[in-house]
Design a protein around this motif. Structure first.
Motif, PDB file in Angstrom:
ATOM      1  N   ALA A  66       0.817  -1.216   0.000  1.00 48.84           N
ATOM      2  CA  ALA A  66       0.000   0.000   0.000  1.00 48.84           C
ATOM      3  C   ALA A  66       0.855   1.272   0.000  1.00 48.84           C
ATOM      4  N   GLY A  67       2.175   1.111  -0.103  1.00 51.13           N
ATOM      5  CA  GLY A  67       3.068   2.269  -0.108  1.00 51.13           C
ATOM      6  C   GLY A  67       3.565   2.678   1.269  1.00 51.13           C
ATOM      7  N   GLY A  68       3.191   1.906   2.310  1.00 51.25           N
ATOM      8  CA  GLY A  68       3.676   2.189   3.660  1.00 51.25           C
ATOM      9  C   GLY A  68       5.165   1.903   3.783  1.00 51.25           C
ATOM     10  N   LYS A  69       5.838   2.696   4.589  1.00 52.82           N
ATOM     11  CA  LYS A  69       7.290   2.589   4.749  1.00 52.82           C
ATOM     12  C   LYS A  69       7.635   1.810   6.014  1.00 52.82           C
ATOM     13  N   TRP A  70       8.680   0.977   5.911  1.00 52.20           N
ATOM     14  CA  TRP A  70       9.113   0.134   7.024  1.00 52.20           C
ATOM     15  C   TRP A  70      10.621   0.188   7.186  1.00 52.20           C
ATOM     16  N   GLU A  71      11.063   0.159   8.426  1.00 56.96           N
ATOM     17  CA  GLU A  71      12.485   0.103   8.763  1.00 56.96           C
ATOM     18  C   GLU A  71      12.848  -1.339   9.105  1.00 56.96           C
ATOM     19  N   LYS A 101      10.000  10.314  12.792  1.00 58.91           N
ATOM     20  CA  LYS A 101      10.280   9.016  12.171  1.00 58.91           C
ATOM     21  C   LYS A 101       9.095   8.072  12.369  1.00 58.91           C
ATOM     22  N   LEU A 102       8.596   7.981  13.590  1.00 59.84           N
ATOM     23  CA  LEU A 102       7.461   7.099  13.868  1.00 59.84           C
ATOM     24  C   LEU A 102       6.239   7.475  13.041  1.00 59.84           C
ATOM     25  N   ASP A 103       6.028   8.777  12.831  1.00 58.42           N
ATOM     26  CA  ASP A 103       4.890   9.235  12.038  1.00 58.42           C
ATOM     27  C   ASP A 103       5.036   8.885  10.562  1.00 58.42           C
ATOM     28  N   ALA A 104       6.284   8.701  10.112  1.00 57.57           N
ATOM     29  CA  ALA A 104       6.547   8.482   8.688  1.00 57.57           C
ATOM     30  C   ALA A 104       6.569   7.010   8.280  1.00 57.57           C
ATOM     31  N   ILE A 105       6.640   6.102   9.250  1.00 57.06           N
ATOM     32  CA  ILE A 105       6.766   4.681   8.911  1.00 57.06           C
ATOM     33  C   ILE A 105       5.646   3.864   9.533  1.00 57.06           C
ATOM     34  N   GLY A 106       5.408   2.696   8.931  1.00 57.60           N
ATOM     35  CA  GLY A 106       4.436   1.763   9.486  1.00 57.60           C
ATOM     36  C   GLY A 106       4.986   1.054  10.707  1.00 57.60           C
ATOM     37  N   GLY A 107       6.296   0.908  10.750  1.00 52.34           N
ATOM     38  CA  GLY A 107       6.918   0.258  11.884  1.00 52.34           C
ATOM     39  C   GLY A 107       8.283  -0.311  11.543  1.00 52.34           C
ATOM     40  N   TYR A 108       8.683  -1.273  12.362  1.00 55.84           N
ATOM     41  CA  TYR A 108      10.007  -1.877  12.281  1.00 55.84           C
ATOM     42  C   TYR A 108       9.879  -3.375  12.061  1.00 55.84           C
ATOM     43  N   ILE A 109      10.778  -3.903  11.277  1.00 55.71           N
ATOM     44  CA  ILE A 109      10.867  -5.348  11.112  1.00 55.71           C
ATOM     45  C   ILE A 109      12.220  -5.738  11.674  1.00 55.71           C
ATOM     46  N   CYS A 110      12.180  -6.446  12.793  1.00 53.64           N
ATOM     47  CA  CYS A 110      13.379  -6.719  13.587  1.00 53.64           C
ATOM     48  C   CYS A 110      13.742  -8.195  13.528  1.00 53.64           C
ATOM     49  N   SER A 111      14.982  -8.461  13.116  1.00 54.77           N
ATOM     50  CA  SER A 111      15.472  -9.834  12.955  1.00 54.77           C
ATOM     51  C   SER A 111      16.537 -10.121  13.995  1.00 54.77           C
ATOM     52  N   ASP A 112      16.352 -11.181  14.764  1.00 53.46           N
ATOM     53  CA  ASP A 112      17.344 -11.553  15.787  1.00 53.46           C
ATOM     54  C   ASP A 112      18.459 -12.350  15.126  1.00 53.46           C
ATOM     55  N   ILE A 113      19.495 -11.642  14.701  1.00 49.61           N
ATOM     56  CA  ILE A 113      20.590 -12.266  13.969  1.00 49.61           C
ATOM     57  C   ILE A 113      21.519 -13.072  14.879  1.00 49.61           C
ATOM     58  N   THR A 114      21.371 -12.930  16.195  1.00 49.24           N
ATOM     59  CA  THR A 114      22.244 -13.671  17.109  1.00 49.24           C
ATOM     60  C   THR A 114      21.964 -15.167  17.071  1.00 49.24           C
ATOM     61  N   THR A 115      20.808 -15.543  16.570  1.00 44.92           N
ATOM     62  CA  THR A 115      20.414 -16.957  16.556  1.00 44.92           C
ATOM     63  C   THR A 115      20.621 -17.605  15.186  1.00 44.92           C
ATOM     64  N   PHE A 116      21.272 -16.875  14.240  1.00 43.71           N
ATOM     65  CA  PHE A 116      21.551 -17.440  12.925  1.00 43.71           C
ATOM     66  C   PHE A 116      22.187 -18.817  13.098  1.00 43.71           C
ATOM     67  N   PRO A 117      21.741 -19.833  12.342  1.00 49.18           N
ATOM     68  CA  PRO A 117      21.031 -19.821  11.071  1.00 49.18           C
ATOM     69  C   PRO A 117      19.497 -19.824  11.161  1.00 49.18           C
ATOM     70  N   LYS A 118      18.933 -19.860  12.369  1.00 45.73           N
ATOM     71  CA  LYS A 118      17.486 -19.682  12.525  1.00 45.73           C
ATOM     72  C   LYS A 118      17.274 -18.283  13.079  1.00 45.73           C
ATOM     73  N   VAL A 119      16.553 -17.455  12.318  1.00 46.52           N
ATOM     74  CA  VAL A 119      16.417 -16.042  12.655  1.00 46.52           C
ATOM     75  C   VAL A 119      14.944 -15.679  12.812  1.00 46.52           C
ATOM     76  N   PRO A 125       4.572  -2.581  14.862  1.00 48.17           N
ATOM     77  CA  PRO A 125       3.982  -1.313  14.415  1.00 48.17           C
ATOM     78  C   PRO A 125       4.562  -0.109  15.163  1.00 48.17           C
ATOM     79  N   SER A 126       4.647   1.014  14.482  1.00 49.00           N
ATOM     80  CA  SER A 126       5.155   2.254  15.087  1.00 49.00           C
ATOM     81  C   SER A 126       4.377   2.631  16.342  1.00 49.00           C
ATOM     82  N   GLU A 127       3.061   2.389  16.315  1.00 45.97           N
ATOM     83  CA  GLU A 127       2.235   2.767  17.468  1.00 45.97           C
ATOM     84  C   GLU A 127       2.688   2.054  18.738  1.00 45.97           C
ATOM     85  N   LEU A 128       3.121   0.802  18.611  1.00 40.31           N
ATOM     86  CA  LEU A 128       3.595   0.063  19.782  1.00 40.31           C
ATOM     87  C   LEU A 128       4.899   0.667  20.292  1.00 40.31           C
ATOM     88  N   ILE A 129       5.797   1.012  19.392  1.00 40.33           N
ATOM     89  CA  ILE A 129       7.064   1.616  19.807  1.00 40.33           C
ATOM     90  C   ILE A 129       6.806   2.965  20.481  1.00 40.33           C
TER      91      ILE A 129
END
Length: 163
Positions: A66-71, A101-119, A125-129
């Motif tokens: 829908a054109g929403g922005k995500w970090e 920033k929060l007003d401009a984005i839909g939210g954050y997509i956060c990946s726990d890279i410390t558990t690689f190879p399973k991430v 959502p920005s509202e939660l942050i």
């Protein structure tokens, strides 16, 4: 949209394909500066219709259908939710810029890279942050430890998903 995904890689296949030892593959995939470009593409391909930002200089990483922005952010020892320009030597947190920033984005997509190879990947959502920050649960600069991410952010996200 799911609030949680799980990405899995075959460490030995990556090692063989890249021609480097598996410990080097692990080091690369557990470094947020390096793996972020791969994660952005993996996340994009997990959601139909999503696209990469038009440039690396954009104030976001992905566009939803829908054109929403995500970090896209990596969880390592720490994670931060303020804009990238506020993080680093000599840089300062500014609440006004954080809220912009929060007003401009839909939210954050956060990946726990410390558990690689399973991430595990969390869609937050920005509202939660915003709510967590205003409640004092993200600290003064929004930089929190991995442990705090799992003890504060993830339970709140799970409660939101259950509602």
């Amino acid at each position: 949209m799911a609030h949680k995904l799980l990405f899995e890689w075959d460490l030995h296949a990556l090692s063989a394909a890249m021609g480097i030892p598996s410990q080097d593959v692990e080091a690369y995939f557990r470094d947020g500066r390096r793996v972020s470009f791969l994660l952005e593409r993996r996340i994009r391909d997990s959601f139909p219709g999503w696209k990469l930002a038009p440039s690396e200089g954009a104030g976001f990483d992905l566009l939803d259908e829908a054109g929403g922005k995500w970090e896209v952010r990596s969880v390592s020892k720490n994670i931060y939710f303020c804009p990238s320009y506020m993080v680093g030597s000599g840089r300062k947190f500014a609440e006004e810029g954080f809220f912009t920033k929060l007003d401009a984005i839909g939210g954050y997509i956060c990946s726990d890279i410390t558990t690689f190879p399973k991430v595990p990947v969390y869609v937050i959502p920005s509202e939660l942050i915003r709510r967590l920050y205003l409640a004092g649960k993200l600290g003064g600069t929004t930089a929190i430890s991995r442990d705090r991410f799992y003890s504060v952010v993830v339970p709140e996200l799970n409660a939101l998903a259950a509602a």
